[in-house]
Design a protein around this motif. Sequence first.
Motif, PDB file in Angstrom:
ATOM      1  N   TYR A  36       0.835  -1.204   0.000  1.00  0.00           N
ATOM      2  CA  TYR A  36       0.000   0.000   0.000  1.00  0.00           C
ATOM      3  C   TYR A  36       0.870   1.255   0.000  1.00  0.00           C
ATOM      4  N   PHE A  37       1.885   1.279   0.880  1.00  0.00           N
ATOM      5  CA  PHE A  37       2.756   2.448   0.946  1.00  0.00           C
ATOM      6  C   PHE A  37       3.622   2.582  -0.301  1.00  0.00           C
ATOM      7  N   VAL A  38       4.036   1.472  -0.870  1.00  0.00           N
ATOM      8  CA  VAL A  38       4.819   1.515  -2.111  1.00  0.00           C
ATOM      9  C   VAL A  38       3.985   2.128  -3.237  1.00  0.00           C
ATOM     10  N   LEU A  39       2.725   1.714  -3.341  1.00  0.00           N
ATOM     11  CA  LEU A  39       1.853   2.271  -4.373  1.00  0.00           C
ATOM     12  C   LEU A  39       1.552   3.747  -4.132  1.00  0.00           C
ATOM     13  N   LEU A  40       1.420   4.151  -2.874  1.00  0.00           N
ATOM     14  CA  LEU A  40       1.206   5.567  -2.586  1.00  0.00           C
ATOM     15  C   LEU A  40       2.401   6.414  -3.017  1.00  0.00           C
ATOM     16  N   VAL A  41       3.595   5.949  -2.698  1.00  0.00           N
ATOM     17  CA  VAL A  41       4.802   6.687  -3.074  1.00  0.00           C
ATOM     18  C   VAL A  41       4.951   6.714  -4.590  1.00  0.00           C
ATOM     19  N   LEU A  42       4.663   5.601  -5.238  1.00  0.00           N
ATOM     20  CA  LEU A  42       4.741   5.546  -6.695  1.00  0.00           C
ATOM     21  C   LEU A  42       3.715   6.479  -7.335  1.00  0.00           C
ATOM     22  N   GLY A  43       2.523   6.534  -6.770  1.00  0.00           N
ATOM     23  CA  GLY A  43       1.501   7.450  -7.270  1.00  0.00           C
ATOM     24  C   GLY A  43       1.910   8.904  -7.119  1.00  0.00           C
ATOM     25  N   LEU A  44       2.506   9.243  -5.986  1.00  0.00           N
ATOM     26  CA  LEU A  44       2.996  10.611  -5.785  1.00  0.00           C
ATOM     27  C   LEU A  44       4.134  10.936  -6.758  1.00  0.00           C
ATOM     28  N   ALA A  45       5.008   9.973  -6.985  1.00  0.00           N
ATOM     29  CA  ALA A  45       6.117  10.185  -7.913  1.00  0.00           C
ATOM     30  C   ALA A  45       5.597  10.430  -9.331  1.00  0.00           C
ATOM     31  N   PHE A  46       4.615   9.627  -9.767  1.00  0.00           N
ATOM     32  CA  PHE A  46       4.039   9.835 -11.094  1.00  0.00           C
ATOM     33  C   PHE A  46       3.362  11.194 -11.189  1.00  0.00           C
TER      34      PHE A  46
END
Length: 59
Positions: A36-46
């Motif tokens: 969940y946290f990995v996807l959140l960080v990836l979403g913010l990066a995108f």
Amino acid sequence: MNFSSLKNITPLTFYFGSVICFVLANVIKDQSLPFYFVLLVLGLAFFFMGILKRLRTKR
């Protein structure tokens, strides 16, 4: 590493990727908290990559 392929991606593609990451993070939240946290960080990066791409092509 050569990131020349990232130059051809539109800002809208980055925004769309961030929305997909945020939705998947919301779905996965109960099953796997680290993912969940990995996807959140990836979403913010995108999202921020889309903003930077938009600012660079605007000028």
